[in-house]
Design a protein around this motif. Sequence first.
Motif, PDB file in Angstrom:
ATOM      1  N   LEU A   1       0.830  -1.206   0.000  1.00 36.93           N
ATOM      2  CA  LEU A   1       0.000   0.000   0.000  1.00 36.93           C
ATOM      3  C   LEU A   1       0.864   1.256   0.000  1.00 36.93           C
ATOM      4  CD1 LEU A   1      -2.794  -1.045   2.543  1.00 36.93           C
ATOM      5  CD2 LEU A   1      -2.949  -0.935   0.050  1.00 36.93           C
ATOM      6  N   ALA A   2       1.987   1.232   0.738  1.00 41.54           N
ATOM      7  CA  ALA A   2       2.886   2.384   0.744  1.00 41.54           C
ATOM      8  C   ALA A   2       3.474   2.630  -0.642  1.00 41.54           C
ATOM      9  CB  ALA A   2       4.002   2.165   1.761  1.00 41.54           C
ATOM     10  N   LEU A   3       3.834   1.554  -1.341  1.00 39.05           N
ATOM     11  CA  LEU A   3       4.366   1.708  -2.699  1.00 39.05           C
ATOM     12  C   LEU A   3       3.311   2.253  -3.648  1.00 39.05           C
ATOM     13  CD1 LEU A   3       6.481  -1.569  -3.062  1.00 39.05           C
ATOM     14  CD2 LEU A   3       7.324   0.774  -2.825  1.00 39.05           C
ATOM     15  N   ILE A   4       2.067   1.809  -3.484  1.00 38.28           N
ATOM     16  CA  ILE A   4       0.987   2.326  -4.334  1.00 38.28           C
ATOM     17  C   ILE A   4       0.786   3.820  -4.111  1.00 38.28           C
ATOM     18  CG2 ILE A   4      -1.499   2.202  -4.755  1.00 38.28           C
ATOM     19  CD1 ILE A   4      -1.353  -0.792  -4.161  1.00 38.28           C
ATOM     20  N   VAL A   5       0.862   4.246  -2.836  1.00 38.71           N
ATOM     21  CA  VAL A   5       0.694   5.668  -2.528  1.00 38.71           C
ATOM     22  C   VAL A   5       1.867   6.489  -3.036  1.00 38.71           C
ATOM     23  CG1 VAL A   5       0.528   7.329  -0.636  1.00 38.71           C
ATOM     24  CG2 VAL A   5      -0.789   5.208  -0.544  1.00 38.71           C
ATOM     25  N   MET A   6       3.083   5.954  -2.902  1.00 37.02           N
ATOM     26  CA  MET A   6       4.279   6.700  -3.272  1.00 37.02           C
ATOM     27  C   MET A   6       4.542   6.714  -4.775  1.00 37.02           C
ATOM     28  SD  MET A   6       5.528   8.082  -0.609  1.00 37.02           S
ATOM     29  CE  MET A   6       7.101   8.580  -1.326  1.00 37.02           C
ATOM     30  N   ALA A   7       3.994   5.766  -5.510  1.00 35.12           N
ATOM     31  CA  ALA A   7       4.281   5.673  -6.947  1.00 35.12           C
ATOM     32  C   ALA A   7       3.939   6.945  -7.714  1.00 35.12           C
ATOM     33  CB  ALA A   7       3.559   4.461  -7.537  1.00 35.12           C
ATOM     34  N   PRO A   8       2.740   7.544  -7.527  1.00 34.56           N
ATOM     35  CA  PRO A   8       2.466   8.791  -8.261  1.00 34.56           C
ATOM     36  C   PRO A   8       3.406   9.936  -7.880  1.00 34.56           C
ATOM     37  CG  PRO A   8       0.443   7.837  -7.400  1.00 34.56           C
ATOM     38  CD  PRO A   8       1.569   7.102  -6.761  1.00 34.56           C
ATOM     39  N   LEU A   9       3.774  10.017  -6.600  1.00 39.68           N
ATOM     40  CA  LEU A   9       4.684  11.075  -6.168  1.00 39.68           C
ATOM     41  C   LEU A   9       6.062  10.890  -6.794  1.00 39.68           C
ATOM     42  CD1 LEU A   9       3.718  11.191  -2.378  1.00 39.68           C
ATOM     43  CD2 LEU A   9       2.774  12.533  -4.262  1.00 39.68           C
ATOM     44  N   LEU A  10       6.514   9.645  -6.842  1.00 37.32           N
ATOM     45  CA  LEU A  10       7.805   9.366  -7.459  1.00 37.32           C
ATOM     46  C   LEU A  10       7.771   9.679  -8.947  1.00 37.32           C
ATOM     47  CD1 LEU A  10      10.660   8.238  -7.084  1.00 37.32           C
ATOM     48  CD2 LEU A  10       9.735   5.949  -7.549  1.00 37.32           C
ATOM     49  N   TRP A  11       6.655   9.379  -9.592  1.00 43.14           N
ATOM     50  CA  TRP A  11       6.515   9.689 -11.021  1.00 43.14           C
ATOM     51  C   TRP A  11       6.581  11.193 -11.269  1.00 43.14           C
ATOM     52  CZ3 TRP A  11       2.837  12.465 -13.784  1.00 43.14           C
ATOM     53  CH2 TRP A  11       2.914  12.348 -15.180  1.00 43.14           C
ATOM     54  N   VAL A  12       5.956  11.985 -10.390  1.00 40.81           N
ATOM     55  CA  VAL A  12       6.004  13.439 -10.534  1.00 40.81           C
ATOM     56  C   VAL A  12       7.433  13.954 -10.439  1.00 40.81           C
ATOM     57  CG1 VAL A  12       5.336  15.623  -9.466  1.00 40.81           C
ATOM     58  CG2 VAL A  12       3.640  13.818  -9.755  1.00 40.81           C
ATOM     59  N   VAL A  13       8.188  13.464  -9.455  1.00 39.25           N
ATOM     60  CA  VAL A  13       9.575  13.908  -9.274  1.00 39.25           C
ATOM     61  C   VAL A  13      10.422  13.523 -10.478  1.00 39.25           C
ATOM     62  CG1 VAL A  13      11.633  13.670  -7.853  1.00 39.25           C
ATOM     63  CG2 VAL A  13       9.388  13.827  -6.769  1.00 39.25           C
ATOM     64  N   ILE A  14      10.280  12.285 -10.948  1.00 39.20           N
ATOM     65  CA  ILE A  14      11.066  11.838 -12.104  1.00 39.20           C
ATOM     66  C   ILE A  14      10.688  12.612 -13.358  1.00 39.20           C
ATOM     67  CG2 ILE A  14      11.504   9.870 -13.626  1.00 39.20           C
ATOM     68  CD1 ILE A  14      11.260   8.059 -11.213  1.00 39.20           C
ATOM     69  N   SER A  15       9.386  12.864 -13.540  1.00 39.41           N
ATOM     70  CA  SER A  15       8.943  13.589 -14.734  1.00 39.41           C
ATOM     71  C   SER A  15       9.433  15.029 -14.731  1.00 39.41           C
ATOM     72  CB  SER A  15       7.418  13.557 -14.819  1.00 39.41           C
ATOM     73  OG  SER A  15       6.943  12.231 -14.942  1.00 39.41           O
ATOM     74  N   ALA A  16       9.594  15.615 -13.539  1.00 34.68           N
ATOM     75  CA  ALA A  16      10.109  16.983 -13.460  1.00 34.68           C
ATOM     76  C   ALA A  16      11.562  17.059 -13.895  1.00 34.68           C
ATOM     77  CB  ALA A  16       9.960  17.522 -12.042  1.00 34.68           C
ATOM     78  N   LEU A  17      12.253  15.932 -13.876  1.00 34.76           N
ATOM     79  CA  LEU A  17      13.664  15.893 -14.270  1.00 34.76           C
ATOM     80  C   LEU A  17      13.865  15.328 -15.673  1.00 34.76           C
ATOM     81  CD1 LEU A  17      15.164  14.595 -10.906  1.00 34.76           C
ATOM     82  CD2 LEU A  17      15.036  16.955 -11.718  1.00 34.76           C
ATOM     83  N   ARG A  18      12.783  15.110 -16.399  1.00 32.83           N
ATOM     84  CA  ARG A  18      12.873  14.633 -17.774  1.00 32.83           C
ATOM     85  C   ARG A  18      12.904  15.813 -18.749  1.00 32.83           C
ATOM     86  NH1 ARG A  18      11.049   9.215 -18.665  1.00 32.83           N
ATOM     87  NH2 ARG A  18      10.057   8.271 -16.831  1.00 32.83           N
ATOM     88  N   PRO A  19      13.431  15.620 -19.931  1.00 34.30           N
ATOM     89  CA  PRO A  19      13.270  16.622 -21.000  1.00 34.30           C
ATOM     90  C   PRO A  19      11.805  16.724 -21.396  1.00 34.30           C
ATOM     91  CG  PRO A  19      15.066  15.100 -21.504  1.00 34.30           C
ATOM     92  CD  PRO A  19      14.346  14.533 -20.319  1.00 34.30           C
ATOM     93  N   ALA A  20      11.437  17.832 -22.024  1.00 33.75           N
ATOM     94  CA  ALA A  20      10.037  18.059 -22.384  1.00 33.75           C
ATOM     95  C   ALA A  20       9.496  16.975 -23.295  1.00 33.75           C
ATOM     96  CB  ALA A  20       9.902  19.432 -23.039  1.00 33.75           C
ATOM     97  N   SER A  21      10.330  16.422 -24.161  1.00 35.74           N
ATOM     98  CA  SER A  21       9.867  15.415 -25.118  1.00 35.74           C
ATOM     99  C   SER A  21       9.597  14.064 -24.473  1.00 35.74           C
ATOM    100  CB  SER A  21      10.902  15.252 -26.238  1.00 35.74           C
ATOM    101  OG  SER A  21      12.163  14.874 -25.687  1.00 35.74           O
ATOM    102  N   ASP A  22      10.131  13.846 -23.274  1.00 38.20           N
ATOM    103  CA  ASP A  22       9.997  12.539 -22.625  1.00 38.20           C
ATOM    104  C   ASP A  22       9.156  12.578 -21.359  1.00 38.20           C
ATOM    105  OD1 ASP A  22      11.701  11.598 -24.572  1.00 38.20           O
ATOM    106  OD2 ASP A  22      13.498  11.860 -23.329  1.00 38.20           O
ATOM    107  N   VAL A  23       8.405  13.670 -21.161  1.00 38.91           N
ATOM    108  CA  VAL A  23       7.746  13.848 -19.874  1.00 38.91           C
ATOM    109  C   VAL A  23       6.706  12.774 -19.602  1.00 38.91           C
ATOM    110  CG1 VAL A  23       5.986  15.408 -20.807  1.00 38.91           C
ATOM    111  CG2 VAL A  23       6.616  15.530 -18.389  1.00 38.91           C
ATOM    112  N   PHE A  24       6.027  12.268 -20.625  1.00 36.89           N
ATOM    113  CA  PHE A  24       4.997  11.249 -20.418  1.00 36.89           C
ATOM    114  C   PHE A  24       5.497   9.858 -20.801  1.00 36.89           C
ATOM    115  CE2 PHE A  24       2.174  14.998 -20.853  1.00 36.89           C
ATOM    116  CZ  PHE A  24       1.589  14.913 -19.604  1.00 36.89           C
ATOM    117  N   THR A  25       6.798   9.701 -20.857  1.00 36.00           N
ATOM    118  CA  THR A  25       7.387   8.394 -21.134  1.00 36.00           C
ATOM    119  C   THR A  25       7.536   7.616 -19.839  1.00 36.00           C
ATOM    120  OG1 THR A  25       8.609   9.312 -22.997  1.00 36.00           O
ATOM    121  CG2 THR A  25       9.335   7.188 -22.140  1.00 36.00           C
TER     122      THR A  25
END
Length: 266
Positions: free
Chosen positions: A14-38
């Motif tokens: 359950l903790a991983l399920i809750v943290m997964a979207p937050l981790l995705w947001v942090v990683i996506s903020a560090l992606r180039p614009a072309s790869d943000v939804f990859t």
Amino acid sequence: MKTRFAVPVLAHVLALIVMAPLLWVVISALRPASDVFTFGWPKNWTLENLRYVLFEIPMPLFLMNSAIVSIVVTVVALFFHSMAAYALARLRFPGRAFLFSGIMSTLLVSLPVILVPLFLVAKQLNLLDSYAGLIVPSIFHAFGIFLLRQYYLNIPKELEEAADLDGCGYWRRYWSVILPLSRPILASLSVLFFLANWNAFLWPLTITRNPDLRVIQLGMSGLQGQYAAAWNLVLAAAVIAAIPTVVVFVLGQKRLVDAMKTSGLK
């Protein structure tokens, strides 16, 4: 035996399920614009999104405005709420129960219901487009008075009686005895009040039109509207805006849990 191992495993899942979207947001903020939804681990990392948000748009101004409003509201609200709660818990005066019931009934009224009359009152008081307009209407909250009152009801009266023997009046008892004992509950409420005002959106949107008074949530909404396709910038702004809330919660987490456990109903 199975339950002994199943419960921790379930908690971690359950903790991983809750943290997964937050981790995705942090990683996506560090992606180039072309790869943000990859999906998947990014091949290329960049700090350009964070640099742009911090230096190309007035994000520091938005953060400063939110910090000013959140800190001032928290400090002032705790001071007045603690006095009101102490009066409702310890003083005996006619209509005390009716007054407490009236205060608690405000919890049934949400902000959208009173938004228009509250705006008209603020307009008559010349509070539009000002820090006072952002701060003053946000100070009162019945939940803070309720939680403090329940906490004060559990404080032994013998402590106040001992203060009476030393010649202390109500104000001295409140300042020298009650407030020092209230540090756990005040710390927990400070976390709740700070987070609530940091994330406020509807009232700042209604009361301000000056861009220099925009709080962080308004600044992020404007960013999303102005750059509808630049989600990398929106996510970078969300990460920056979340940092103060995470820091405040981590610092006050223990006090928050302790206060919730010790302020039971009486």
